[in-house]
Design a protein around this motif. Structure first.
Motif, PDB file in Angstrom:
ATOM      1  N   ILE A  38       3.619   7.156  -3.267  1.00 26.69           N
ATOM      2  CA  ILE A  38       2.548   8.146  -3.149  1.00 26.69           C
ATOM      3  C   ILE A  38       2.353   8.357  -1.656  1.00 26.69           C
ATOM      4  CG2 ILE A  38       0.124   8.655  -3.576  1.00 26.69           C
ATOM      5  CD1 ILE A  38       0.326   6.790  -6.024  1.00 26.69           C
ATOM      6  N   ARG A  39       2.643   9.570  -1.198  1.00 30.20           N
ATOM      7  CA  ARG A  39       2.538   9.894   0.235  1.00 30.20           C
ATOM      8  C   ARG A  39       1.435  10.922   0.441  1.00 30.20           C
ATOM      9  NH1 ARG A  39       8.809  10.467   0.298  1.00 30.20           N
ATOM     10  NH2 ARG A  39       9.404   8.279   0.411  1.00 30.20           N
ATOM     11  N   ASP A  40       0.495  10.584   1.296  1.00 30.59           N
ATOM     12  CA  ASP A  40      -0.640  11.464   1.589  1.00 30.59           C
ATOM     13  C   ASP A  40      -1.357  11.887   0.309  1.00 30.59           C
ATOM     14  OD1 ASP A  40      -0.127  11.409   4.371  1.00 30.59           O
ATOM     15  OD2 ASP A  40       1.397  12.974   4.137  1.00 30.59           O
ATOM     16  N   GLY A  41      -1.456  10.949  -0.653  1.00 29.54           N
ATOM     17  CA  GLY A  41      -2.153  11.206  -1.891  1.00 29.54           C
ATOM     18  C   GLY A  41      -1.355  11.979  -2.929  1.00 29.54           C
ATOM     19  N   ILE A  42      -0.080  12.280  -2.627  1.00 32.12           N
ATOM     20  CA  ILE A  42       0.760  13.058  -3.542  1.00 32.12           C
ATOM     21  C   ILE A  42       1.902  12.190  -4.064  1.00 32.12           C
ATOM     22  CG2 ILE A  42       2.260  15.084  -3.756  1.00 32.12           C
ATOM     23  CD1 ILE A  42       0.624  16.269  -1.381  1.00 32.12           C
ATOM     24  N   PRO A  43       2.008  12.021  -5.390  1.00 31.45           N
ATOM     25  CA  PRO A  43       3.115  11.246  -5.949  1.00 31.45           C
ATOM     26  C   PRO A  43       4.448  11.963  -5.737  1.00 31.45           C
ATOM     27  CG  PRO A  43       1.396  11.626  -7.593  1.00 31.45           C
ATOM     28  CD  PRO A  43       1.078  12.477  -6.407  1.00 31.45           C
ATOM     29  N   VAL A  44       5.429  11.237  -5.254  1.00 29.20           N
ATOM     30  CA  VAL A  44       6.771  11.778  -5.058  1.00 29.20           C
ATOM     31  C   VAL A  44       7.588  11.382  -6.286  1.00 29.20           C
ATOM     32  CG1 VAL A  44       8.808  11.839  -3.571  1.00 29.20           C
ATOM     33  CG2 VAL A  44       6.532  11.546  -2.559  1.00 29.20           C
ATOM     34  N   MET A  45       7.700  12.307  -7.216  1.00 28.39           N
ATOM     35  CA  MET A  45       8.301  12.018  -8.514  1.00 28.39           C
ATOM     36  C   MET A  45       9.782  12.399  -8.555  1.00 28.39           C
ATOM     37  SD  MET A  45       5.712  10.650  -9.822  1.00 28.39           S
ATOM     38  CE  MET A  45       6.398  10.317 -11.411  1.00 28.39           C
ATOM     39  N   LEU A  46      10.542  11.877  -7.615  1.00 31.89           N
ATOM     40  CA  LEU A  46      11.983  12.113  -7.539  1.00 31.89           C
ATOM     41  C   LEU A  46      12.697  10.782  -7.690  1.00 31.89           C
ATOM     42  CD1 LEU A  46      11.983  14.485  -4.441  1.00 31.89           C
ATOM     43  CD2 LEU A  46      12.235  15.159  -6.836  1.00 31.89           C
ATOM     44  N   VAL A  47      13.662  10.715  -8.599  1.00 30.58           N
ATOM     45  CA  VAL A  47      14.398   9.473  -8.829  1.00 30.58           C
ATOM     46  C   VAL A  47      15.076   9.012  -7.547  1.00 30.58           C
ATOM     47  CG1 VAL A  47      16.253   8.401 -10.156  1.00 30.58           C
ATOM     48  CG2 VAL A  47      14.697   9.982 -11.278  1.00 30.58           C
ATOM     49  N   ASP A  48      15.581   9.953  -6.752  1.00 30.42           N
ATOM     50  CA  ASP A  48      16.256   9.606  -5.499  1.00 30.42           C
ATOM     51  C   ASP A  48      15.313   8.970  -4.478  1.00 30.42           C
ATOM     52  OD1 ASP A  48      18.588  10.611  -6.541  1.00 30.42           O
ATOM     53  OD2 ASP A  48      18.460  12.524  -5.486  1.00 30.42           O
ATOM     54  N   GLU A  49      14.024   9.234  -4.593  1.00 26.59           N
ATOM     55  CA  GLU A  49      13.034   8.675  -3.672  1.00 26.59           C
ATOM     56  C   GLU A  49      12.429   7.367  -4.186  1.00 26.59           C
ATOM     57  OE1 GLU A  49      11.840   9.898  -0.622  1.00 26.59           O
ATOM     58  OE2 GLU A  49      13.511  11.311  -0.712  1.00 26.59           O
ATOM     59  N   ALA A  50      12.706   7.029  -5.438  1.00 29.75           N
ATOM     60  CA  ALA A  50      12.136   5.825  -6.051  1.00 29.75           C
ATOM     61  C   ALA A  50      12.805   4.572  -5.491  1.00 29.75           C
ATOM     62  CB  ALA A  50      12.296   5.868  -7.564  1.00 29.75           C
ATOM     63  N   ARG A  51      12.028   3.506  -5.487  1.00 29.73           N
ATOM     64  CA  ARG A  51      12.505   2.201  -5.027  1.00 29.73           C
ATOM     65  C   ARG A  51      12.739   1.331  -6.259  1.00 29.73           C
ATOM     66  NH1 ARG A  51       9.795  -2.605  -4.265  1.00 29.73           N
ATOM     67  NH2 ARG A  51       7.736  -1.866  -4.812  1.00 29.73           N
ATOM     68  N   GLU A  52      13.897   0.665  -6.288  1.00 29.39           N
ATOM     69  CA  GLU A  52      14.175  -0.264  -7.385  1.00 29.39           C
ATOM     70  C   GLU A  52      13.397  -1.549  -7.148  1.00 29.39           C
ATOM     71  OE1 GLU A  52      18.179  -0.961  -8.668  1.00 29.39           O
ATOM     72  OE2 GLU A  52      18.751   1.096  -8.172  1.00 29.39           O
ATOM     73  N   LEU A  53      12.725  -2.031  -8.191  1.00 23.52           N
ATOM     74  CA  LEU A  53      11.961  -3.266  -8.068  1.00 23.52           C
ATOM     75  C   LEU A  53      12.888  -4.464  -8.071  1.00 23.52           C
ATOM     76  CD1 LEU A  53       9.020  -2.590 -10.549  1.00 23.52           C
ATOM     77  CD2 LEU A  53       9.060  -2.253  -8.093  1.00 23.52           C
ATOM     78  N   ASP A  54      12.545  -5.432  -7.263  1.00 20.49           N
ATOM     79  CA  ASP A  54      13.254  -6.702  -7.232  1.00 20.49           C
ATOM     80  C   ASP A  54      13.066  -7.374  -8.595  1.00 20.49           C
ATOM     81  OD1 ASP A  54      13.013  -9.830  -6.582  1.00 20.49           O
ATOM     82  OD2 ASP A  54      14.352  -8.871  -5.137  1.00 20.49           O
ATOM     83  N   PRO A  55      14.077  -8.075  -9.115  1.00 13.23           N
ATOM     84  CA  PRO A  55      13.946  -8.714 -10.430  1.00 13.23           C
ATOM     85  C   PRO A  55      12.749  -9.663 -10.567  1.00 13.23           C
ATOM     86  CG  PRO A  55      16.214  -8.789  -9.714  1.00 13.23           C
ATOM     87  CD  PRO A  55      15.402  -8.248  -8.562  1.00 13.23           C
ATOM     88  N   THR A  56      12.321 -10.253  -9.468  1.00 13.21           N
ATOM     89  CA  THR A  56      11.194 -11.198  -9.514  1.00 13.21           C
ATOM     90  C   THR A  56       9.855 -10.537  -9.169  1.00 13.21           C
ATOM     91  OG1 THR A  56      11.530 -11.840  -7.213  1.00 13.21           O
ATOM     92  CG2 THR A  56      12.697 -13.131  -8.906  1.00 13.21           C
ATOM     93  N   GLU A  57       9.889  -9.265  -8.799  1.00  9.65           N
ATOM     94  CA  GLU A  57       8.674  -8.568  -8.359  1.00  9.65           C
ATOM     95  C   GLU A  57       7.743  -8.282  -9.529  1.00  9.65           C
ATOM     96  OE1 GLU A  57       7.574  -4.689  -5.614  1.00  9.65           O
ATOM     97  OE2 GLU A  57       9.669  -5.208  -5.978  1.00  9.65           O
ATOM     98  N   GLU A  58       6.482  -8.613  -9.342  1.00  7.80           N
ATOM     99  CA  GLU A  58       5.449  -8.354 -10.342  1.00  7.80           C
ATOM    100  C   GLU A  58       4.796  -7.004 -10.044  1.00  7.80           C
ATOM    101  OE1 GLU A  58       4.490 -10.244 -12.997  1.00  7.80           O
ATOM    102  OE2 GLU A  58       6.177 -11.533 -12.531  1.00  7.80           O
ATOM    103  N   VAL A  59       4.328  -6.352 -11.087  1.00  8.29           N
ATOM    104  CA  VAL A  59       3.640  -5.066 -10.941  1.00  8.29           C
ATOM    105  C   VAL A  59       2.148  -5.353 -10.919  1.00  8.29           C
ATOM    106  CG1 VAL A  59       3.200  -2.834 -11.983  1.00  8.29           C
ATOM    107  CG2 VAL A  59       5.485  -3.838 -12.118  1.00  8.29           C
ATOM    108  N   ASN A  60       1.491  -4.944  -9.828  1.00 14.31           N
ATOM    109  CA  ASN A  60       0.033  -5.116  -9.696  1.00 14.31           C
ATOM    110  C   ASN A  60      -0.646  -3.854 -10.208  1.00 14.31           C
ATOM    111  OD1 ASN A  60       0.361  -7.597  -8.404  1.00 14.31           O
ATOM    112  ND2 ASN A  60       0.690  -6.583  -6.451  1.00 14.31           N
ATOM    113  N   ALA A  61      -1.277  -3.943 -11.342  1.00  9.89           N
ATOM    114  CA  ALA A  61      -1.931  -2.763 -11.911  1.00  9.89           C
ATOM    115  C   ALA A  61      -3.436  -2.904 -11.852  1.00  9.89           C
ATOM    116  CB  ALA A  61      -1.500  -2.573 -13.348  1.00  9.89           C
TER     117      ALA A  61
END
Length: 61
Positions: A38-61
């Motif tokens: 989310i950049r400047d309050g705008i979600p960047v909904m592009l697969v190419d811009e997405a970051r792959e989560l590390d296998p051990t990374e937890e999601v903080n919701a």
């Protein structure tokens, strides 16, 4: 993040639900383990811009 916007946004890759990670300012797809920035309050909904989560990374919701 606007709750109404979060309700209608889906992962562009699988069309699944997203979780807002407030600390990292990302929208996370748990199924694909992708985090969309989310950049400047705008979600960047592009697969190419997405970051792959590390296998051990937890999601903080």
């Amino acid at each position: 993040m606007d709750v109404k916007l979060l309700e209608i946004l889906v992962c562009p890759a699988c069309k699944g639900p997203l979780v807002f990670d407030k600390t990292k300012q990302e929208l996370v797809c748990k199924a694909d383990r992708l985090a969309y920035p989310i950049r400047d309050g705008i979600p960047v909904m592009l697969v190419d811009e997405a970051r792959e989560l590390d296998p051990t990374e937890e999601v903080n919701a």
